[in-house]
Design a protein around this motif. Structure first.
Motif, PDB file in Angstrom:
ATOM      1  N   ALA A  88      25.902  55.000  28.734  1.00 55.56           N
ATOM      2  CA  ALA A  88      25.055  55.196  29.747  1.00 55.56           C
ATOM      3  C   ALA A  88      24.228  53.930  30.114  1.00 55.56           C
ATOM      4  CB  ALA A  88      24.322  56.237  29.294  1.00 55.56           C
ATOM      5  N   GLU A  89      24.118  52.996  29.242  1.00 56.70           N
ATOM      6  CA  GLU A  89      23.252  51.898  29.815  1.00 56.70           C
ATOM      7  C   GLU A  89      24.044  50.815  30.579  1.00 56.70           C
ATOM      8  OE1 GLU A  89      24.212  52.705  26.581  1.00 56.70           O
ATOM      9  OE2 GLU A  89      24.467  51.094  25.396  1.00 56.70           O
ATOM     10  N   LEU A  90      25.439  51.246  30.783  1.00 58.17           N
ATOM     11  CA  LEU A  90      26.157  50.427  31.646  1.00 58.17           C
ATOM     12  C   LEU A  90      26.111  51.149  32.949  1.00 58.17           C
ATOM     13  CD1 LEU A  90      27.060  49.426  28.990  1.00 58.17           C
ATOM     14  CD2 LEU A  90      29.339  48.950  29.794  1.00 58.17           C
ATOM     15  N   LEU A  91      25.966  50.212  34.178  1.00 57.23           N
ATOM     16  CA  LEU A  91      25.891  50.628  35.413  1.00 57.23           C
ATOM     17  C   LEU A  91      27.184  50.443  36.274  1.00 57.23           C
ATOM     18  CD1 LEU A  91      23.631  52.128  37.572  1.00 57.23           C
ATOM     19  CD2 LEU A  91      23.490  49.580  38.454  1.00 57.23           C
ATOM     20  N   PRO A  92      27.859  51.485  36.482  1.00 61.55           N
ATOM     21  CA  PRO A  92      29.249  51.203  37.330  1.00 61.55           C
ATOM     22  C   PRO A  92      28.866  50.664  38.631  1.00 61.55           C
ATOM     23  CG  PRO A  92      28.866  53.486  37.274  1.00 61.55           C
ATOM     24  CD  PRO A  92      27.762  52.784  36.440  1.00 61.55           C
ATOM     25  N   ALA A  94      21.312  44.341  39.561  1.00 62.19           N
ATOM     26  CA  ALA A  94      22.389  45.353  39.347  1.00 62.19           C
ATOM     27  C   ALA A  94      22.687  46.518  40.157  1.00 62.19           C
ATOM     28  CB  ALA A  94      22.286  45.865  37.861  1.00 62.19           C
ATOM     29  N   ILE A  95      21.386  47.064  40.547  1.00 61.92           N
ATOM     30  CA  ILE A  95      21.359  48.201  41.478  1.00 61.92           C
ATOM     31  C   ILE A  95      21.868  47.779  43.013  1.00 61.92           C
ATOM     32  CG2 ILE A  95      20.026  50.110  42.533  1.00 61.92           C
ATOM     33  CD1 ILE A  95      18.386  50.099  39.887  1.00 61.92           C
ATOM     34  N   TRP A  96      21.212  46.610  43.464  1.00 64.54           N
ATOM     35  CA  TRP A  96      21.423  46.235  44.731  1.00 64.54           C
ATOM     36  C   TRP A  96      22.844  45.837  44.722  1.00 64.54           C
ATOM     37  CZ3 TRP A  96      23.375  41.383  45.795  1.00 64.54           C
ATOM     38  CH2 TRP A  96      23.385  40.991  47.195  1.00 64.54           C
ATOM     39  N   ASN A  97      23.404  45.146  44.009  1.00 61.75           N
ATOM     40  CA  ASN A  97      24.770  44.642  43.955  1.00 61.75           C
ATOM     41  C   ASN A  97      25.867  45.968  44.092  1.00 61.75           C
ATOM     42  OD1 ASN A  97      26.920  42.770  44.195  1.00 61.75           O
ATOM     43  ND2 ASN A  97      27.230  43.235  41.995  1.00 61.75           N
ATOM     44  N   VAL A 106      43.864  50.301  35.621  1.00 58.38           N
ATOM     45  CA  VAL A 106      42.552  50.717  36.624  1.00 58.38           C
ATOM     46  C   VAL A 106      41.211  50.734  35.697  1.00 58.38           C
ATOM     47  CG1 VAL A 106      41.376  51.988  38.385  1.00 58.38           C
ATOM     48  CG2 VAL A 106      44.009  52.215  37.848  1.00 58.38           C
ATOM     49  N   TRP A 107      40.067  49.891  36.380  1.00 58.35           N
ATOM     50  CA  TRP A 107      38.830  50.123  35.336  1.00 58.35           C
ATOM     51  C   TRP A 107      37.869  49.762  36.566  1.00 58.35           C
ATOM     52  CZ3 TRP A 107      42.323  45.915  35.658  1.00 58.35           C
ATOM     53  CH2 TRP A 107      41.888  44.735  36.145  1.00 58.35           C
ATOM     54  N   ILE A 108      36.812  50.355  35.841  1.00 63.32           N
ATOM     55  CA  ILE A 108      35.338  49.918  36.309  1.00 63.32           C
ATOM     56  C   ILE A 108      34.831  48.773  36.117  1.00 63.32           C
ATOM     57  CG2 ILE A 108      33.127  51.181  36.787  1.00 63.32           C
ATOM     58  CD1 ILE A 108      35.097  52.453  38.420  1.00 63.32           C
ATOM     59  N   GLN A 109      34.126  48.131  37.033  1.00 60.12           N
ATOM     60  CA  GLN A 109      33.230  46.984  36.479  1.00 60.12           C
ATOM     61  C   GLN A 109      31.789  47.462  36.464  1.00 60.12           C
ATOM     62  OE1 GLN A 109      36.190  43.992  36.500  1.00 60.12           O
ATOM     63  NE2 GLN A 109      33.953  43.556  36.056  1.00 60.12           N
ATOM     64  N   PHE A 110      31.098  46.982  35.267  1.00 55.59           N
ATOM     65  CA  PHE A 110      29.829  47.428  35.300  1.00 55.59           C
ATOM     66  C   PHE A 110      28.636  46.322  35.338  1.00 55.59           C
ATOM     67  CE2 PHE A 110      32.506  50.305  32.777  1.00 55.59           C
ATOM     68  CZ  PHE A 110      32.034  51.635  33.101  1.00 55.59           C
ATOM     69  N   GLY A 111      27.737  46.547  35.590  1.00 57.65           N
ATOM     70  CA  GLY A 111      26.476  45.807  35.356  1.00 57.65           C
ATOM     71  C   GLY A 111      25.454  46.286  34.203  1.00 57.65           C
ATOM     72  N   GLY A 149      16.852  56.833  40.100  1.00 63.45           N
ATOM     73  CA  GLY A 149      17.360  57.483  40.950  1.00 63.45           C
ATOM     74  C   GLY A 149      19.131  57.596  41.144  1.00 63.45           C
ATOM     75  N   ILE A 150      19.569  56.873  40.071  1.00 61.97           N
ATOM     76  CA  ILE A 150      21.083  56.802  40.171  1.00 61.97           C
ATOM     77  C   ILE A 150      21.591  58.189  39.710  1.00 61.97           C
ATOM     78  CG2 ILE A 150      23.288  55.567  39.033  1.00 61.97           C
ATOM     79  CD1 ILE A 150      21.180  53.818  40.837  1.00 61.97           C
ATOM     80  N   PRO A 151      22.656  58.811  40.209  1.00 62.04           N
ATOM     81  CA  PRO A 151      23.363  59.953  39.937  1.00 62.04           C
ATOM     82  C   PRO A 151      23.692  59.906  38.330  1.00 62.04           C
ATOM     83  CG  PRO A 151      24.212  59.323  41.836  1.00 62.04           C
ATOM     84  CD  PRO A 151      23.212  58.107  41.466  1.00 62.04           C
ATOM     85  N   ALA A 152      23.327  60.900  37.534  1.00 62.19           N
ATOM     86  CA  ALA A 152      23.868  61.016  36.055  1.00 62.19           C
ATOM     87  C   ALA A 152      25.275  61.099  36.175  1.00 62.19           C
ATOM     88  CB  ALA A 152      22.953  62.069  35.375  1.00 62.19           C
ATOM     89  N   GLU A 153      26.011  61.683  37.087  1.00 57.73           N
ATOM     90  CA  GLU A 153      27.281  61.702  36.842  1.00 57.73           C
ATOM     91  C   GLU A 153      28.012  60.375  36.813  1.00 57.73           C
ATOM     92  OE1 GLU A 153      25.167  63.039  38.924  1.00 57.73           O
ATOM     93  OE2 GLU A 153      25.667  65.269  39.017  1.00 57.73           O
ATOM     94  N   TRP A 154      27.550  59.158  37.470  1.00 60.06           N
ATOM     95  CA  TRP A 154      28.071  58.115  37.307  1.00 60.06           C
ATOM     96  C   TRP A 154      27.798  57.411  36.088  1.00 60.06           C
ATOM     97  CZ3 TRP A 154      25.985  55.507  42.757  1.00 60.06           C
ATOM     98  CH2 TRP A 154      26.452  56.299  43.746  1.00 60.06           C
ATOM     99  N   LEU A 155      27.040  57.817  35.249  1.00 64.44           N
ATOM    100  CA  LEU A 155      26.856  57.116  34.084  1.00 64.44           C
ATOM    101  C   LEU A 155      27.702  57.654  32.918  1.00 64.44           C
ATOM    102  CD1 LEU A 155      23.140  56.789  34.518  1.00 64.44           C
ATOM    103  CD2 LEU A 155      24.781  55.311  35.169  1.00 64.44           C
ATOM    104  N   THR A 156      28.761  58.410  33.268  1.00 61.19           N
ATOM    105  CA  THR A 156      29.433  59.099  32.186  1.00 61.19           C
ATOM    106  C   THR A 156      30.779  58.240  32.101  1.00 61.19           C
ATOM    107  OG1 THR A 156      30.414  60.539  33.839  1.00 61.19           O
ATOM    108  CG2 THR A 156      28.539  61.285  32.495  1.00 61.19           C
ATOM    109  N   VAL A 157      31.000  57.231  33.162  1.00 62.21           N
ATOM    110  CA  VAL A 157      32.168  56.581  33.322  1.00 62.21           C
ATOM    111  C   VAL A 157      32.285  55.740  32.096  1.00 62.21           C
ATOM    112  CG1 VAL A 157      33.602  54.937  34.347  1.00 62.21           C
ATOM    113  CG2 VAL A 157      32.258  56.543  35.667  1.00 62.21           C
ATOM    114  N   GLY A 158      31.296  55.227  31.557  1.00 63.80           N
ATOM    115  CA  GLY A 158      31.128  54.344  30.298  1.00 63.80           C
ATOM    116  C   GLY A 158      30.079  54.447  29.542  1.00 63.80           C
TER     117      GLY A 158
END
Lengths: 611, 381
Positions: free
Chosen positions: B169-173, B302-305, B281-286, B158-167
């Motif tokens: 796709a297998e990395l969760l921002p 990863a999702i909970w955090n 500036v950077w995004i941390q991923f799980g 259920g994670i928005p696809a828009e968030w998975l373009t920052v890095g």
């Protein structure tokens, strides 16, 4: 074929264990230096190569800088610490200055405070504006100003601070040496009309010179492995100090793999350097027995009556002890009572002081867990080192000279020549590469094994003590039909036990605040308190960062270890073992690798003669 | 269809999916597949897309997926989840996670700079390894290039696809990070934002940083070139800047009133943070370790955090958790606006930095890494 005796088997086991603890990790390190750039075995990138040595010696590794800087740092600190220790020991042992017991305790205090916390308290004391020591110095009429006068990050400061915080070890070595020096020589000098200064210069100093030089060399080797002061003070001016260079190489850059091969190469070069220093140390002390002026006939060292000068000497002592023992304790206490780092002032005390940190620490289960692990690791490793040392000492001292005994003597003696940073790194590498066969990474055993490497001090004590046991006791046992093993078990061990107990306490204290070895080997499940403390005072630990709790833990820990050591020492003393400071027996023997047996140290003699 | 209608429709669909999933009739994946995906109410924040409707339209499905993952994690590797991160998880974090997902046990360790290498070393030597991976695009380079990130399709939870373009796709921002100026307001009332201004003689003995934070300068390097960055570092080191392992205490006492650092961890109320021009500036991923033993547990953590609303609120408003990472800027404005105390201090500065700084992206990752090495070279010289 003759069946091996129990004693032969035991000797073989001891050689194997010492080899396992010490030699194999070092071999792994040498291997890694030729097989880089990352792990030496079990990874596709590993290949035989001289690249690391080429890089190091071609100048890109700044080897010359590292050697020179490290030499200046450890050499300077060793000389400073030994000079101060020598003066303190001489004042405490050979003069009638008042308050000698209190002085001895204050000199010992920094030895018990975990080194990383001690280093942190020095940073706070020397802070250019708010630092207590700098404030006190600025209050002097001829100083003034708003900052300084001490620059905490200057190279000279790093050397001096390291020297000041390292006084306890040479002090412990020198006190028994001076206690055991026959006062008749000085007495003769004085009755011949020499002044106290002339006696000191012409008699005391020459007699004690070899032992003092040995202490400087030993301190130099030990300081090579010291990471705390360079880590906190030396990132700029001390960046080429060996221990910090190793740390930097291993810490690396987050987006790259660490350069284990390069770190191993540095380690090999410095191992060779320390072994060379150790050879010099052995040479300096080769005829310590012949030079010993001690009769062992129940003499008492004469004390120089200072007269009215004793108050001047006392003032000098206080001038040393205040910044080195009292102010660090005050800085620690202040840090534990305030919620964040702030200048020491009455106003801040009234506004911010609270005991919340102590309450939080006493409610923190990890404090108790890491404390228990500390006691376990320090206790078991000290026991292993002492047991191995007893066997090795007896075999070498009483056995026929052979390749086996020579190897055993060399192995047991040389661990002191290996800096902790090299042991930590090589042990880490060794257990990594053998993990698929012997999975000890992440267990408490790896720490216990690594801590056990400090066998040489207990070995030297044991060796000296064995030589002081009259052979007739063992001969009587043999005549009664006892095997060598039985003789060792029933006769020798009981006689050695009191001396070894004193060494055990010293090793236990060393182990209880060890910082460098767990830096390479500990995990949150196995870390001792010194590392838990570091995570509390290190902002890099994020949510664990709580310097007040770190300081409170350090103080509580210091009090408990001090009490424990005092209690154990009292128990040992009650058995008429040690008549000197804790570790004195070990100290005397450590500066007498010849193990001459003429030292007159109390351990085995006291026990032996008492039975 | 307007945003409002879309949100309403998506909300109903998500609620239906939640009911079905809760009843155990369908898996989270089939629930997501079977319904129309919500549409992100998008607001750009730097390179990130903020979904203002995340908690109303997306979260119910995500929450249902978490419950499913919880059950799977319990049944895997005895319910133990190994989490290695830059920092060791504090007992508060572990407690919050295990309270929400009872029965799981967490084994944690912090490695800082050595996180990636420790994971790779564990993989190559057969020692216990982490289930969960984390890092920025640069710090996780060795992990990503070693193929250690499990190919997780996060949209199935259920994670928005828009968030998975920052890095990739297998990395969760999961959070935002940047370099900041930390300063002590009792000594310094304001600080310049350009790093070159700190070369001025008025900053003599005012500045400190840790030698291992050379990355602080890499944003400047990306904007002005490697040579300019190395010259700046050399000039600062040769003049106003002091290097020490723990500049935070000297900042707090006012001895070094300005430090080049990142997030502020010290509760001293006199301390403040400020963004810098061209700061990184950077995004941390799980992510999930392909070699991990409890992949459902890692996915769950990863999702909970990153997104659990109760957890995000706790991080932003609870004093003991105020030093947690600044939440992902893709989360709704009203959630991020709850911040108090240190969390607010850090979040305000970082969100501002996000609009003026230099962003790490997958395309520029290798350039950033080169810049980091170049900065370290001068820092350790």
């Amino acid at each position: 074929m003759r069946r091996p005796t129990g004693m032969t088997v035991l000797t073989g086991v001891v050689i194997a264990v010492i080899g396992y603890l010490l030699v194999i990790p070092l071999i792994t390190q040498v291997l890694a230096s030729f097989r880089g750039p990352y792990l030496p075995i079990g990874v596709p990138t590993a290949q035989w190569s001289l690249d690391n040595y080429h890089t190091l010696f071609s100048g890109a590794g700044d080897l010359a800088n590292v050697l020179l800087t490290t030499g200046a740092y450890v050499g300077g600190a060793a000389v400073i610490s030994t000079l101060i220790a020598w003066t303190l020991a001489w004042i405490v042992v050979r003069t009638d200055v008042p308050g000698r017991t209190v002085i001895s305790v204050l000199v010992l205090l920094p030895f018990i405070i975990p080194p990383i916390v001690r280093a942190q308290s020095w940073v706070l004391m020397l802070a250019p504006q708010s630092g207590l020591l700098n404030q006190l110095l600025r209050a002097l009429p001829f100083v003034g100003g708003e900052s300084g006068p001490i620059d905490p990050f200057a190279f000279s400061t790093i050397v001096v601070v390291q020297g000041l915080v390292s006084v306890t070890f040479p002090f412990l070595l020198l006190v028994p040496i001076m206690q055991n020096m026959d006062g008749a020589l000085e007495e003769a000098s004085r009755t011949s009309g020499a002044t106290a200064w002339q006696t000191l210069r012409r008699v005391t100093l020459p007699v004690l010179f070899p032992a003092s030089l040995a202490v400087v060399l030993l301190s130099t080797i030990l300081l090579l492995g010291s990471l705390e002061i360079p880590l906190l003070f030396g990132q700029q001016e001390g960046r080429d100090i060996f221990a910090l260079r190793m740390w930097t190489l291993l810490r690396g850059n987050a987006s790259e793999l660490p350069k284990y091969g390069m770190a191993a190469t540095y380690g090999v070069v410095f191992l060779i350097a320390t072994l060379a220093i150790f050879r010099v140390y052995l040479w300096v002390t080769r005829d310590a027995g012949r030079r010993a002026s001690i009769t062992g006939k129940g003499f008492r060292p004469t004390r120089l009556a200072l007269g009215r000068r004793r108050w001047l000497v006392l003032a000098i002592l206080v001038a040393y002890l205040v910044p080195t023992s009292i102010l660090p304790a005050v800085a620690l206490l202040w840090s534990s009572l305030t919620p964040f780092a702030m200048p020491i002032s009455l106003d801040n005390l009234q506004r911010f002081a609270r005991i919340d940190a102590y309450i939080a620490v006493l409610q923190d289960p990890e404090f108790y867990a890491s404390f228990a692990r500390t006691i376990l690791i320090a206790g078991v490793s000290s026991t292993i080192a002492v047991l191995l040392a007893m066997v090795a000492a007896w075999v070498v001292a009483r056995g026929r000279t052979s390749w086996g005994t020579r190897i055993l003597d060399m192995l047991a003696s040389s661990s002191v020549a290996i800096p902790a940073v090299i042991v930590g790194f090589s042990t880490f590498l060794f257990y990594l590469v053998i993990n698929r066969t012997i999975p000890l990474i992440g267990t408490i055993w790896i720490l216990i094994f690594a801590y056990s490497y400090r066998i040489s001090v207990s070995y030297r004590v044991g060796h000296a003590a064995v030589l002081q046991i009259d052979r007739s006791l063992e001969e009587s046992a043999a005549a009664s039909g006892a095997s060598r093993l039985a003789t060792f078990r029933r006769v020798v061990i009981p006689l050695l036990l009191p001396a070894m107990a004193a060494v055990w306490i010293q090793l236990f204290i060393l182990g209880s605040h060890e910082f460098t070895l767990p830096a390479f080997l500990a995990t949150p499940d196995t870390r001792p308190l010194a590392w838990y403390l570091y995570s509390r005072i290190n902002p890099g630990a994020a949510q664990l960062y709580d310097p007040s709790q770190g300081a409170a833990m350090a103080l509580l820990f210091t009090v408990v270890v001090f009490a424990l050591a005092f209690l154990l020492r009292s128990l040992v003393n009650r058995r008429q073992v040690a008549r000197t400071t804790v570790g004195a027996t070990g100290a005397r023997a450590a500066t007498d690798p010849a193990g001459s047996g003429s030292t007159g140290t109390s351990g085995a003699r006291g026990a032996g003669s008492g039975r | 269809m307007g945003h409002r209608t879309a949100r309403l429709g998506a909300g109903l669909v998500s609620t239906a999916a939640l009911v079905l999933a809760s009843a155990g009739l369908v898996t989270a994946q089939s629930a997501a597949d079977a319904t129309e995906a919500p549409v992100c109410d998008a607001v750009p924040v730097g390179i990130v897309t903020r979904c203002e409707n995340f908690y109303t339209d997306y979260w119910p499905a995500v929450n249902a997926a978490l419950d499913q993952l919880h059950q799977e994690a319990l049944a895997t590797n005895g319910g133990q989840v190994v989490i290695w991160d830059w920092y060791e998880l504090s007992p508060d974090v572990i407690n919050a996670f295990t309270t929400r997902f009872p029965g799981l046990t967490i084994k944690t360790q912090g490695f800082q700079q050595n996180l990636s290498s420790s994971i790779i070393t564990a993989q190559q030597t057969g020692t216990e390894n982490t289930d969960y991976l984390s890092g920025s695009l640069t710090s996780a380079t060795p992990l990503y290039d070693s193929g250690l990130f499990e190919q997780v399709d996060w949209t199935q939870y259920g994670i928005p696809a828009e968030w998975l373009t920052v890095g990739p796709a297998e990395l969760l921002p999961d959070s935002l990070n940047s370099w900041l100026l930390n300063y002590n307001t009792s000594k310094v009332t304001e600080v310049p934002s350009a790093l070159t201004d700190f070369l001025d003689a008025s900053f003599k003995d005012q500045l400190a940083m840790a030698s291992w934070n050379g990355q602080f300068f890499t944003g400047y390097g990306m904007a002005n070139g490697k040579d300019a960055m190395q010259q700046l570092i050399a000039d600062l080191k040769g003049g106003n800047l002091t290097l020490t392992d723990n500049p935070g205490d000297l900042l707090s006492t006012g001895d070094k009133p300005i430090t080049f650092a990142g997030q502020l961890f010290n509760p001293n109320p006199d301390l403040a943070v400020a963004p810098i021009t061209d700061g990184g500036v950077w995004i941390q991923f799980g992510g999930v370790n392909a070699e991990g033993k409890n992949k459902p547990g890692a996915t769950l953590y990863a999702i909970w955090n990153a997104y659990d609303p109760d957890w995000i609120t706790a991080r932003l408003t609870t004093e003991d958790l105020n030093t947690s990472a600044v939440p992902f800027p893709g989360l709704p404005t009203d959630v991020l606006g709850q911040a108090t105390g240190l969390a607010k201090v850090n979040a305000d500065a970082m969100y501002e930095q996000a609009t003026i700084g230099q962003w790490e992206t997958q395309d520029t990752r290798d350039q950033w890494n080169e810049m980091i090495s170049a900065a370290d070279e001068i820092m350790y010289q």
